[in-house]
Design a protein around this motif. Structure first.
Motif, PDB file in Angstrom:
ATOM      1  N   PHE A   2      -1.515   1.691  -3.806  1.00  0.00           N
ATOM      2  CA  PHE A   2      -2.637   1.629  -4.738  1.00  0.00           C
ATOM      3  C   PHE A   2      -2.209   1.020  -6.068  1.00  0.00           C
ATOM      4  CE2 PHE A   2      -0.876   5.613  -6.166  1.00  0.00           C
ATOM      5  CZ  PHE A   2      -1.190   5.667  -7.511  1.00  0.00           C
ATOM      6  N   HIS A   3      -0.904   0.998  -6.353  1.00  0.00           N
ATOM      7  CA  HIS A   3      -0.413   0.344  -7.569  1.00  0.00           C
ATOM      8  C   HIS A   3      -0.687  -1.153  -7.489  1.00  0.00           C
ATOM      9  CE1 HIS A   3       2.226   3.901  -6.961  1.00  0.00           C
ATOM     10  NE2 HIS A   3       1.827   4.121  -8.199  1.00  0.00           N
ATOM     11  N   TYR A   4      -0.445  -1.710  -6.315  1.00  0.00           N
ATOM     12  CA  TYR A   4      -0.688  -3.128  -6.079  1.00  0.00           C
ATOM     13  C   TYR A   4      -2.174  -3.439  -6.239  1.00  0.00           C
ATOM     14  CZ  TYR A   4       0.067  -7.619  -3.705  1.00  0.00           C
ATOM     15  OH  TYR A   4       0.159  -8.947  -3.403  1.00  0.00           O
ATOM     16  N   MET A   5      -2.997  -2.520  -5.771  1.00  0.00           N
ATOM     17  CA  MET A   5      -4.446  -2.707  -5.877  1.00  0.00           C
ATOM     18  C   MET A   5      -4.899  -2.665  -7.340  1.00  0.00           C
ATOM     19  SD  MET A   5      -7.233  -0.873  -3.546  1.00  0.00           S
ATOM     20  CE  MET A   5      -8.846  -1.545  -3.365  1.00  0.00           C
ATOM     21  N   LEU A   6      -4.264  -1.834  -8.158  1.00  0.00           N
ATOM     22  CA  LEU A   6      -4.566  -1.777  -9.592  1.00  0.00           C
ATOM     23  C   LEU A   6      -4.349  -3.138 -10.233  1.00  0.00           C
ATOM     24  CD1 LEU A   6      -4.992  -0.065 -12.289  1.00  0.00           C
ATOM     25  CD2 LEU A   6      -2.506   0.105 -12.300  1.00  0.00           C
ATOM     26  N   ILE A   7      -3.232  -3.765  -9.921  1.00  0.00           N
ATOM     27  CA  ILE A   7      -2.927  -5.076 -10.482  1.00  0.00           C
ATOM     28  C   ILE A   7      -3.889  -6.127  -9.933  1.00  0.00           C
ATOM     29  CG2 ILE A   7      -1.138  -6.837 -10.741  1.00  0.00           C
ATOM     30  CD1 ILE A   7       0.885  -4.523 -10.180  1.00  0.00           C
ATOM     31  N   PHE A   8      -4.153  -6.061  -8.647  1.00  0.00           N
ATOM     32  CA  PHE A   8      -5.075  -6.999  -8.001  1.00  0.00           C
ATOM     33  C   PHE A   8      -6.447  -6.960  -8.672  1.00  0.00           C
ATOM     34  CE2 PHE A   8      -8.307  -7.784  -4.761  1.00  0.00           C
ATOM     35  CZ  PHE A   8      -7.914  -9.018  -4.274  1.00  0.00           C
ATOM     36  N   MET A   9      -6.953  -5.749  -8.906  1.00  0.00           N
ATOM     37  CA  MET A   9      -8.270  -5.612  -9.542  1.00  0.00           C
ATOM     38  C   MET A   9      -8.230  -6.091 -10.993  1.00  0.00           C
ATOM     39  SD  MET A   9      -9.824  -2.056  -7.993  1.00  0.00           S
ATOM     40  CE  MET A   9      -8.639  -1.068  -8.836  1.00  0.00           C
ATOM     41  N   ALA A  10      -7.157  -5.801 -11.697  1.00  0.00           N
ATOM     42  CA  ALA A  10      -7.062  -6.236 -13.089  1.00  0.00           C
ATOM     43  C   ALA A  10      -7.009  -7.759 -13.183  1.00  0.00           C
ATOM     44  CB  ALA A  10      -5.824  -5.633 -13.753  1.00  0.00           C
ATOM     45  N   HIS A  93       4.922  -9.858  -6.037  1.00  0.00           N
ATOM     46  CA  HIS A  93       4.895  -9.648  -4.586  1.00  0.00           C
ATOM     47  C   HIS A  93       6.036  -8.758  -4.124  1.00  0.00           C
ATOM     48  CE1 HIS A  93       1.392 -12.001  -3.797  1.00  0.00           C
ATOM     49  NE2 HIS A  93       1.874 -13.014  -4.477  1.00  0.00           N
ATOM     50  N   VAL A  94       7.184  -8.839  -4.774  1.00  0.00           N
ATOM     51  CA  VAL A  94       8.271  -7.895  -4.476  1.00  0.00           C
ATOM     52  C   VAL A  94       7.826  -6.479  -4.841  1.00  0.00           C
ATOM     53  CG1 VAL A  94      10.605  -7.189  -5.140  1.00  0.00           C
ATOM     54  CG2 VAL A  94      10.109  -9.593  -4.673  1.00  0.00           C
ATOM     55  N   PHE A  95       7.157  -6.352  -5.989  1.00  0.00           N
ATOM     56  CA  PHE A  95       6.611  -5.054  -6.381  1.00  0.00           C
ATOM     57  C   PHE A  95       5.601  -4.560  -5.344  1.00  0.00           C
ATOM     58  CE2 PHE A  95       3.171  -2.676  -8.391  1.00  0.00           C
ATOM     59  CZ  PHE A  95       3.876  -1.591  -8.887  1.00  0.00           C
ATOM     60  N   GLY A  96       4.802  -5.465  -4.808  1.00  0.00           N
ATOM     61  CA  GLY A  96       3.835  -5.097  -3.777  1.00  0.00           C
ATOM     62  C   GLY A  96       4.509  -4.548  -2.534  1.00  0.00           C
ATOM     63  N   LEU A  97       5.633  -5.150  -2.136  1.00  0.00           N
ATOM     64  CA  LEU A  97       6.372  -4.638  -0.986  1.00  0.00           C
ATOM     65  C   LEU A  97       6.951  -3.256  -1.276  1.00  0.00           C
ATOM     66  CD1 LEU A  97       8.216  -7.868   0.217  1.00  0.00           C
ATOM     67  CD2 LEU A  97       6.313  -6.685   1.331  1.00  0.00           C
ATOM     68  N   LEU A  98       7.485  -3.065  -2.491  1.00  0.00           N
ATOM     69  CA  LEU A  98       7.990  -1.740  -2.880  1.00  0.00           C
ATOM     70  C   LEU A  98       6.863  -0.714  -2.893  1.00  0.00           C
ATOM     71  CD1 LEU A  98      10.423  -2.659  -5.798  1.00  0.00           C
ATOM     72  CD2 LEU A  98      11.026  -1.843  -3.512  1.00  0.00           C
ATOM     73  N   SER A  99       5.721  -1.121  -3.407  1.00  0.00           N
ATOM     74  CA  SER A  99       4.573  -0.227  -3.471  1.00  0.00           C
ATOM     75  C   SER A  99       4.084   0.131  -2.067  1.00  0.00           C
ATOM     76  CB  SER A  99       3.452  -0.883  -4.280  1.00  0.00           C
ATOM     77  OG  SER A  99       2.348  -0.037  -4.378  1.00  0.00           O
ATOM     78  N   CYS A 100       4.120  -0.836  -1.173  1.00  0.00           N
ATOM     79  CA  CYS A 100       3.728  -0.569   0.212  1.00  0.00           C
ATOM     80  C   CYS A 100       4.696   0.417   0.861  1.00  0.00           C
ATOM     81  CB  CYS A 100       3.684  -1.871   1.005  1.00  0.00           C
ATOM     82  SG  CYS A 100       3.183  -1.664   2.721  1.00  0.00           S
ATOM     83  N   GLY A 101       5.992   0.222   0.645  1.00  0.00           N
ATOM     84  CA  GLY A 101       6.983   1.157   1.175  1.00  0.00           C
ATOM     85  C   GLY A 101       6.808   2.553   0.606  1.00  0.00           C
ATOM     86  N   HIS A 102       6.500   2.621  -0.678  1.00  0.00           N
ATOM     87  CA  HIS A 102       6.251   3.928  -1.291  1.00  0.00           C
ATOM     88  C   HIS A 102       4.997   4.576  -0.689  1.00  0.00           C
ATOM     89  CE1 HIS A 102       4.433   6.559  -4.384  1.00  0.00           C
ATOM     90  NE2 HIS A 102       5.658   7.056  -4.375  1.00  0.00           N
TER      91      HIS A 102
END
Length: 173
Positions: A2-10, A93-102
């Motif tokens: 959901f962190h990735y989604m926050l950035i995506f929406m912003a 995108h690296v952050f997105g992969l970390l966020s997905c793993g989390h």
């Protein structure tokens, strides 16, 4: 996730606002970050959250807080920059992969931590909330990715058709 989604929406929410007027969007962004971070920090500060739980839910929540802070930094940066630099996209995108793993680890930890509902109820229910948001976010990006692949495949087919059809337009002498 959901962190990735926050950035995506912003990022996508700020694109329709002129760069000179994005400060108003930054205020909304800050309020959203507070809404996301406040419950997590509240649960982390509760005395019951430090009790023994078989699963490392407190460590997982601390990771979620760190990822939320990083996500807020990305969302502020992305809304202030109009052409976003390629290296920043790569870091995102690296952050997105970390966020997905989390998100996946949160789901696994929550599903195996039913006993923690009695010993650390606030921590367990925060983990359940993070699991729900991670599941929703993962589903959203899976659908979006599927639509992107479908569109891309359609674009490749159209390119092939135009190349073949344009060959017939060349007159032979």
């Amino acid at each position: 996730m959901f962190h990735y989604m926050l950035i995506f929406m912003a990022y996508h929410g700020s694109r329709w606002i002129p760069l000179s007027q994005r400060f108003k969007f930054q205020v909304v962004n800050a309020l959203f970050v507070v809404v996301v971070l406040a419950p997590q920090l509240f649960v982390m500060g509760r005395p019951k959250s430090s009790r023994y739980c078989r699963q490392p839910l407190l460590n997982n929540l601390a990771t979620s807080v760190a990822l939320s802070i990083i996500a807020s930094g990305f969302s502020v940066t992305f809304t202030l920059m109009d052409p976003v630099h390629q290296s920043l996209w790569a870091a995102f995108h690296v952050f997105g992969l970390l966020s997905c793993g989390h998100g996946l680890s949160t789901i696994i930890l929550t599903l195996t931590a039913e006993a923690c509902a009695r010993t650390t109820p606030e921590l367990y229910y925060m983990s359940v909330a993070l699991t729900v948001t991670s599941t929703f976010s993962t589903g959203f990006f899976m659908v979006r990715g599927g639509l992107w692949l479908t569109k891309r495949q359609g674009d490749k087919q159209k390119q092939g058709e135009t190349k073949r059809s344009s060959c017939h337009l060349i007159p032979f002498f």
